[in-house]
Scaffold this motif. Structure first.
Motif, mmCIF file in Angstrom:
data_model
loop_
_atom_site.group_PDB
_atom_site.id
_atom_site.type_symbol
_atom_site.label_atom_id
_atom_site.label_comp_id
_atom_site.label_asym_id
_atom_site.label_seq_id
_atom_site.Cartn_x
_atom_site.Cartn_y
_atom_site.Cartn_z
ATOM 1 N N THR A 184 9.766 -1.646 -6.221
ATOM 2 C CA THR A 184 8.550 -1.459 -7.014
ATOM 3 C C THR A 184 7.677 -2.710 -6.873
ATOM 4 O O THR A 184 8.158 -3.777 -6.508
ATOM 5 N N LEU A 185 6.406 -2.551 -7.174
ATOM 6 C CA LEU A 185 5.481 -3.670 -7.110
ATOM 7 C C LEU A 185 5.547 -4.477 -8.392
ATOM 8 O O LEU A 185 5.691 -3.916 -9.476
ATOM 9 N N THR A 186 5.417 -5.782 -8.261
ATOM 10 C CA THR A 186 5.277 -6.641 -9.433
ATOM 11 C C THR A 186 3.799 -6.685 -9.803
ATOM 12 O O THR A 186 2.943 -6.166 -9.072
ATOM 13 N N ASP A 187 3.503 -7.323 -10.914
ATOM 14 C CA ASP A 187 2.091 -7.493 -11.295
ATOM 15 C C ASP A 187 1.336 -8.247 -10.206
ATOM 16 O O ASP A 187 0.195 -7.913 -9.894
ATOM 17 N N GLU A 188 1.983 -9.263 -9.603
ATOM 18 C CA GLU A 188 1.347 -10.039 -8.530
ATOM 19 C C GLU A 188 1.077 -9.149 -7.311
ATOM 20 O O GLU A 188 0.013 -9.238 -6.695
ATOM 21 N N GLY A 189 2.025 -8.279 -6.963
ATOM 22 C CA GLY A 189 1.838 -7.356 -5.841
ATOM 23 C C GLY A 189 0.680 -6.405 -6.089
ATOM 24 O O GLY A 189 -0.148 -6.157 -5.203
ATOM 25 N N THR A 202 0.834 -1.211 0.000
ATOM 26 C CA THR A 202 0.000 0.000 0.000
ATOM 27 C C THR A 202 0.863 1.252 0.000
ATOM 28 O O THR A 202 0.592 2.207 -0.739
ATOM 29 N N ILE A 203 1.910 1.249 0.816
ATOM 30 C CA ILE A 203 2.789 2.421 0.922
ATOM 31 C C ILE A 203 3.532 2.658 -0.382
ATOM 32 O O ILE A 203 3.555 3.781 -0.899
ATOM 33 N N VAL A 204 4.153 1.615 -0.927
ATOM 34 C CA VAL A 204 4.906 1.788 -2.179
ATOM 35 C C VAL A 204 3.975 2.292 -3.278
ATOM 36 O O VAL A 204 4.310 3.232 -4.004
ATOM 37 N N ASN A 205 2.807 1.715 -3.382
ATOM 38 C CA ASN A 205 1.843 2.156 -4.379
ATOM 39 C C ASN A 205 1.401 3.600 -4.125
ATOM 40 O O ASN A 205 1.323 4.408 -5.043
ATOM 41 N N GLY A 206 1.140 3.909 -2.867
ATOM 42 C CA GLY A 206 0.611 5.226 -2.509
ATOM 43 C C GLY A 206 1.586 6.370 -2.665
ATOM 44 O O GLY A 206 1.185 7.511 -2.884
ATOM 45 N N ILE A 207 2.886 6.080 -2.563
ATOM 46 C CA ILE A 207 3.858 7.181 -2.684
ATOM 47 C C ILE A 207 4.486 7.246 -4.073
ATOM 48 O O ILE A 207 5.570 7.779 -4.239
ATOM 49 N N GLY A 208 3.778 6.689 -5.049
ATOM 50 C CA GLY A 208 4.205 6.888 -6.426
ATOM 51 C C GLY A 208 4.675 5.647 -7.154
ATOM 52 O O GLY A 208 5.201 5.752 -8.255
ATOM 53 N N GLY A 209 4.555 4.486 -6.553
ATOM 54 C CA GLY A 209 4.903 3.262 -7.265
ATOM 55 C C GLY A 209 6.309 2.747 -7.035
ATOM 56 O O GLY A 209 6.642 1.647 -7.455
ATOM 57 N N SER A 210 7.151 3.551 -6.391
ATOM 58 C CA SER A 210 8.489 3.072 -6.024
ATOM 59 C C SER A 210 8.944 3.803 -4.770
ATOM 60 O O SER A 210 8.515 4.925 -4.499
ATOM 61 N N ALA A 211 9.804 3.137 -4.011
ATOM 62 C CA ALA A 211 10.306 3.722 -2.766
ATOM 63 C C ALA A 211 11.626 3.061 -2.410
ATOM 64 O O ALA A 211 11.905 1.937 -2.829
ATOM 65 N N THR A 212 12.413 3.754 -1.628
ATOM 66 C CA THR A 212 13.648 3.157 -1.118
ATOM 67 C C THR A 212 13.323 2.387 0.165
ATOM 68 O O THR A 212 12.314 2.687 0.826
ATOM 69 N N PRO A 213 14.159 1.433 0.528
ATOM 70 C CA PRO A 213 13.943 0.743 1.804
ATOM 71 C C PRO A 213 13.899 1.706 2.998
ATOM 72 O O PRO A 213 13.108 1.497 3.928
#
Length: 161
Positions: free
Chosen positions: A112-117, A59-70
């Protein structure tokens, strides 16, 4: 004139651990409420074979633009980077996320999220059960609870070293 009873003398505020003070009992009460909400949410998503923490990360990675650092993820989920690293390892093994290098900084990893994610995130959607539970509060009650929890969090965060 009625006599005011101290918090520590009030039986209702000693329900969880009667041998300890009201502050500790409040802490236990907050913890038990958190665990109950967590359990309800877990029950709602367990068929998707993700944990609530994995879903939070998606949810966080998606919500902050589709990518994030650890490091960004660690701040958002309020966990140590080493804990996030283990979580990312498991999620990458399970095909939910992908880690890659940034073009301009090979040391920095991008999650980043995969299609499964994305599929799991879409299927789980917003929680109906959490909306039902918090929906049992009036707008006034919700606002008061929010404000009080925010106050406690700010004070506690200030004291964390």
């Amino acid at each position: 004139m009625t006599e005011q009873i101290s918090r520590d003398e009030e039986p209702a505020y000693k329900r969880y651990a009667p041998f300890l003070n009201s502050s500790y009992n409040l802490y236990v009460h907050i913890y038990m409420t958190h665990k109950a909400l967590f359990s309800v949410r877990y029950g709602e998503i367990k068929g998707f074979e993700v944990t609530p923490m994995e879903l939070a990360l998606l949810t966080i990675v998606n919500g902050i633009g589709g990518s994030a650092t650890p490091a960004e993820i660690a701040r958002w989920i309020m966990r140590k980077r080493s804990t996030v690293s283990g979580l990312l390892n498991r999620m990458e093994r399970n095909g939910l996320i992908k880690r890659s290098e940034y073009e301009n900084n090979k040391k920095l990893k991008k999650v980043t999220l995969t299609d499964e994610g994305r599929k799991i995130l879409e299927q789980t959607g917003e929680s109906d059960v959490l909306n039902d539970i918090t929906g049992s509060l009036s707008d006034d009650e919700f606002e008061r609870l929010w404000s009080l929890l925010e106050k406690l969090q700010q004070i506690a965060t200030k004291d964390v070293k």
